[in-house]
Design a protein around this motif. Sequence first.
Motif, PDB file in Angstrom:
ATOM      1  N   ARG A  44      -0.354   1.741  -0.056  1.00  0.00           N
ATOM      2  CA  ARG A  44      -0.753   1.892   1.520  1.00  0.00           C
ATOM      3  C   ARG A  44       1.151   1.256   1.855  1.00  0.00           C
ATOM      4  O   ARG A  44       1.127   0.250   0.522  1.00  0.00           O
ATOM      5  CB  ARG A  44      -1.323   0.660   2.516  1.00  0.00           C
ATOM      6  N   THR A  90       0.889   1.888   7.320  1.00  0.00           N
ATOM      7  CA  THR A  90       0.849   3.169   6.667  1.00  0.00           C
ATOM      8  C   THR A  90      -0.302   3.206   5.391  1.00  0.00           C
ATOM      9  O   THR A  90       0.134   3.105   4.333  1.00  0.00           O
ATOM     10  CB  THR A  90       2.139   3.995   6.346  1.00  0.00           C
ATOM     11  N   VAL A  91      -1.461   4.156   5.272  1.00  0.00           N
ATOM     12  CA  VAL A  91      -2.488   4.519   4.006  1.00  0.00           C
ATOM     13  C   VAL A  91      -2.076   5.630   3.924  1.00  0.00           C
ATOM     14  O   VAL A  91      -1.614   7.021   4.385  1.00  0.00           O
ATOM     15  CB  VAL A  91      -3.350   4.681   4.858  1.00  0.00           C
TER      16      VAL A  91
END
Length: 100
Positions: free
Chosen positions: A67, A40-41
Amino acid sequence: MLSAYRDMQSQARSVLEAAKHGPLQSLTPRELDEREQPMTVYPRPKRVRAWVRFGPEAVRVDAKLVRSTPLAAGIEFRAEDQTFRCWVWGNAVTLADEEM
């Protein structure tokens, strides 16, 4: 406000002193399991507190969570004019709002 500035200055001194003991350590691609784990960013990074290591020296820093994977956190933090980035295990990180 002055207290926050002093805390920031104190943290910067701690980070720069710890950096004399070795390079900033980061998890390896193998530890991150980049091919298998979703990443996930965060377009708006979250404020966190995290434990990081410079060589054998551990320091707790105010950082931004930029992230993450299910097990790790990619963070960045500053000390004076330097920006540091690394991956740490997720349990080394707490949301800034969760501080006791």
